[in-house]
Design an enzyme around this catalytic site. Structure first.
Site, PDB file in Angstrom:
ATOM      1  N   HIS A  64       0.810  -1.226   0.000  1.00 54.83           N
ATOM      2  CA  HIS A  64       0.000   0.000   0.000  1.00 54.83           C
ATOM      3  C   HIS A  64       0.840   1.271   0.000  1.00 54.83           C
ATOM      4  O   HIS A  64       0.327   2.339   0.305  1.00 54.83           O
ATOM      5  CB  HIS A  64      -0.950   0.015   1.211  1.00 54.83           C
ATOM      6  CG  HIS A  64      -2.041  -1.006   1.108  1.00 54.83           C
ATOM      7  ND1 HIS A  64      -2.686  -1.545   2.198  1.00 54.83           N
ATOM      8  CD2 HIS A  64      -2.601  -1.609   0.022  1.00 54.83           C
ATOM      9  CE1 HIS A  64      -3.600  -2.414   1.797  1.00 54.83           C
ATOM     10  NE2 HIS A  64      -3.566  -2.485   0.485  1.00 54.83           N
TER      11      HIS A  64
ATOM     12  N   CYS B 265       4.756  15.268  -6.171  1.00 54.14           N
ATOM     13  CA  CYS B 265       3.896  16.335  -6.664  1.00 54.14           C
ATOM     14  C   CYS B 265       3.017  15.772  -7.777  1.00 54.14           C
ATOM     15  O   CYS B 265       3.526  15.157  -8.726  1.00 54.14           O
ATOM     16  CB  CYS B 265       4.749  17.496  -7.176  1.00 54.14           C
ATOM     17  SG  CYS B 265       3.736  18.759  -7.978  1.00 54.14           S
TER      18      CYS B 265
ATOM     19  N   ASN C 224      -2.070 -13.456  15.221  1.00 50.05           N
ATOM     20  CA  ASN C 224      -2.983 -12.317  15.245  1.00 50.05           C
ATOM     21  C   ASN C 224      -3.743 -12.312  16.571  1.00 50.05           C
ATOM     22  O   ASN C 224      -4.128 -13.367  17.052  1.00 50.05           O
ATOM     23  CB  ASN C 224      -3.988 -12.440  14.084  1.00 50.05           C
ATOM     24  CG  ASN C 224      -4.549 -11.102  13.683  1.00 50.05           C
ATOM     25  OD1 ASN C 224      -3.796 -10.208  13.316  1.00 50.05           O
ATOM     26  ND2 ASN C 224      -5.850 -10.943  13.777  1.00 50.05           N
TER      27      ASN C 224
ATOM     28  N   CYS D  31       6.395  24.028  -8.231  1.00 45.14           N
ATOM     29  CA  CYS D  31       5.361  24.351  -9.231  1.00 45.14           C
ATOM     30  C   CYS D  31       3.991  24.665  -8.618  1.00 45.14           C
ATOM     31  O   CYS D  31       3.064  25.021  -9.344  1.00 45.14           O
ATOM     32  CB  CYS D  31       5.233  23.202 -10.234  1.00 45.14           C
ATOM     33  SG  CYS D  31       4.321  21.805  -9.582  1.00 45.14           S
TER      34      CYS D  31
HETATM   35  P1  NAD Z   1      -6.574  -4.043  10.763  1.00 48.90           P
HETATM   36  O1  NAD Z   1      -6.642  -2.900  11.699  1.00 48.90           O
HETATM   37  O2  NAD Z   1      -7.757  -4.350   9.941  1.00 48.90           O
HETATM   38  O3  NAD Z   1      -6.228  -5.371  11.584  1.00 48.90           O
HETATM   39  C1  NAD Z   1      -5.166  -5.418  12.488  1.00 48.90           C
HETATM   40  C2  NAD Z   1      -5.152  -6.804  13.135  1.00 48.90           C
HETATM   41  O4  NAD Z   1      -4.006  -6.881  13.953  1.00 48.90           O
HETATM   42  C3  NAD Z   1      -6.380  -7.077  14.000  1.00 48.90           C
HETATM   43  O5  NAD Z   1      -6.958  -8.306  13.601  1.00 48.90           O
HETATM   44  C4  NAD Z   1      -5.816  -7.170  15.417  1.00 48.90           C
HETATM   45  O6  NAD Z   1      -6.437  -8.196  16.170  1.00 48.90           O
HETATM   46  C5  NAD Z   1      -4.359  -7.519  15.161  1.00 48.90           C
HETATM   47  N1  NAD Z   1      -3.442  -7.002  16.185  1.00 48.90           N
HETATM   48  C6  NAD Z   1      -3.463  -5.789  16.809  1.00 48.90           C
HETATM   49  N2  NAD Z   1      -2.412  -5.694  17.649  1.00 48.90           N
HETATM   50  C7  NAD Z   1      -1.728  -6.857  17.551  1.00 48.90           C
HETATM   51  C8  NAD Z   1      -0.564  -7.363  18.182  1.00 48.90           C
HETATM   52  N3  NAD Z   1       0.129  -6.646  19.095  1.00 48.90           N
HETATM   53  N4  NAD Z   1      -0.140  -8.616  17.860  1.00 48.90           N
HETATM   54  C9  NAD Z   1      -0.835  -9.371  16.958  1.00 48.90           C
HETATM   55  N5  NAD Z   1      -1.949  -8.938  16.329  1.00 48.90           N
HETATM   56  C10 NAD Z   1      -2.389  -7.696  16.631  1.00 48.90           C
HETATM   57  O7  NAD Z   1      -5.268  -3.825   9.871  1.00 48.90           O
HETATM   58  P2  NAD Z   1      -4.893  -4.451   8.450  1.00 48.90           P
HETATM   59  O8  NAD Z   1      -5.463  -5.814   8.307  1.00 48.90           O
HETATM   60  O9  NAD Z   1      -3.433  -4.264   8.305  1.00 48.90           O
HETATM   61  O10 NAD Z   1      -5.676  -3.529   7.401  1.00 48.90           O
HETATM   62  C11 NAD Z   1      -5.735  -2.120   7.540  1.00 48.90           C
HETATM   63  C12 NAD Z   1      -5.168  -1.320   6.385  1.00 48.90           C
HETATM   64  O11 NAD Z   1      -4.720  -0.019   6.853  1.00 48.90           O
HETATM   65  C13 NAD Z   1      -3.933  -1.918   5.824  1.00 48.90           C
HETATM   66  O12 NAD Z   1      -3.710  -1.452   4.552  1.00 48.90           O
HETATM   67  C14 NAD Z   1      -2.893  -1.359   6.789  1.00 48.90           C
HETATM   68  O13 NAD Z   1      -1.597  -1.457   6.399  1.00 48.90           O
HETATM   69  C15 NAD Z   1      -3.326   0.087   6.907  1.00 48.90           C
HETATM   70  N6  NAD Z   1      -2.828   0.605   8.190  1.00 48.90           N
HETATM   71  C16 NAD Z   1      -1.478   0.716   8.310  1.00 48.90           C
HETATM   72  C17 NAD Z   1      -0.914   1.114   9.500  1.00 48.90           C
HETATM   73  C18 NAD Z   1       0.591   1.171   9.581  1.00 48.90           C
HETATM   74  O14 NAD Z   1       1.255   1.408   8.569  1.00 48.90           O
HETATM   75  N7  NAD Z   1       1.164   0.915  10.767  1.00 48.90           N
HETATM   76  C19 NAD Z   1      -1.742   1.412  10.601  1.00 48.90           C
HETATM   77  C20 NAD Z   1      -3.144   1.309  10.439  1.00 48.90           C
HETATM   78  C21 NAD Z   1      -3.670   0.873   9.218  1.00 48.90           C
END
Ligand code: NAD
Length: 250
Positions: free
Chosen positions: A127, A135, A220, A159
């Site tokens: 992502h 830009c 997870n 720009c």
């Molecule tokens: P999500 O929030 O949908 O799911 C996160 C999952 O991680 C949950 O199921 C939760 O139970 C689990 N979780 C939380 N803390 C944990 C831990 N300490 N150990 C193990 N599991 C844990 O996130 P997603 O599935 O990555 O999808 C969300 C979208 O938004 C993605 O594209 C994501 O990369 C983006 N996003 C990115 C960031 C970042 O770059 N850090 C932060 C928030 C969202």
């Protein structure tokens, strides 16, 4: 720490030891121990008050970026940027596995750059990354500092065009090359380690369908729709698992 977690971590260690090609697919959960909220947990971004009239999902959409850029940048700077966050034990564990020649690649949905900061080299950012910005008019490239040190709509000093993060917003297409590399990495693995993702966001979650190897492992905190297909499911904090495994392979 429960015996169950110890046992499951040892089971994981044995699966990793027997793997020929280990690949990790990570999501927001792996960065939660670094202080970056995920989206869907009880303490996630989707449950937070964002001070605006729109949902968090809308704020991160292409429509919002085009129609309400002022609001987009306010939300983005406040809720998506964590410049002081550091890689945690789980990021470091994966970096160590790669350095030891055990882990081939990380496909991450995260945009925070923490895998790279931990020392991982073969990181496919599905992502995009908050560290890359460009830009929309002249293509000039900027780092994270540029977004952090500007106010309101980020404008290109060269720009005047809008500078946007190189991250995939809702409604936007993924980069073909990135998708191909991610699919190849997952398809070539004999063990896929899926960490900290709810597996709700598509097409990222669909990457698992390309996995044809023996060992699907999920670490997870919450359950996912793919738990039934996994050889091992560890419903725990990934930092605790990484601590046990780091200790074991000192
Ligand atoms: P999500 O929030 O949908 O799911 C996160 C999952 O991680 C949950 O199921 C939760 O139970 C689990 N979780 C939380 N803390 C944990 C831990 N300490 N150990 C193990 N599991 C844990 O996130 P997603 O599935 O990555 O999808 C969300 C979208 O938004 C993605 O594209 C994501 O990369 C983006 N996003 C990115 C960031 C970042 O770059 N850090 C932060 C928030 C969202």
């Amino acid at each position: 720490m429960t015996n169950n977690l110890q046992e499951q971590s040892l089971q994981l260690a044995s699966i990793i030891k027997g793997s020929k090609r280990l690949v990790a697919l990570t999501g927001a959960g792996i960065s939660v121990p670094s202080g970056i909220p995920d989206f869907r947990s009880a303490t996630g971004l989707y449950r937070m008050e964002n001070g605006g009239a729109f949902s968090a999902e809308f704020m991160l959409s292409h429509t919002c970026f085009c129609r309400y850029p002022e609001e987009f940048f306010r939300f983005y700077r406040q809720k998506m940027l964590y410049p002081d966050a550091k890689p945690n034990v789980a990021h470091r564990w994966l970096a160590r596995l790669e350095a030891a020649g055990i882990l081939s690649a990380i496909v991450t949905q995260n945009i925070d750059g923490l895998h790279t900061a931990a020392g991982s080299r073969n990181v496919i950012e599905f992502h995009g990354s908050v560290h890359r910005n460009y830009c929309t008019a002249c293509g000039a490239r900027y780092g994270l500092d540029f977004i952090l040190t500007t106010d309101g709509i980020a404008r290109c000093p060269q720009c005047g065009g809008i500078v946007r993060p190189d991250v995939v917003l809702y409604e936007e297409a993924l980069d073909d090359g990135v998708v191909r590399r991610s699919v190849d990495a997952v398809a070539s693995a004999d063990t896929l380690l899926v960490i900290g993702t709810s597996l709700i966001v598509y097409p990222a979650a669909g990457l698992i369908e390309y996995f044809g190897g023996r060992n699907l492992v999920l670490i997870n905190k919450g359950e996912t729709a793919f738990d039934r297909k996994a050889r091992l499911v560890i419903n725990a904090d990934v930092a605790s698992v990484a601590e046990i495994l780091n200790e074991k392979f000192k």
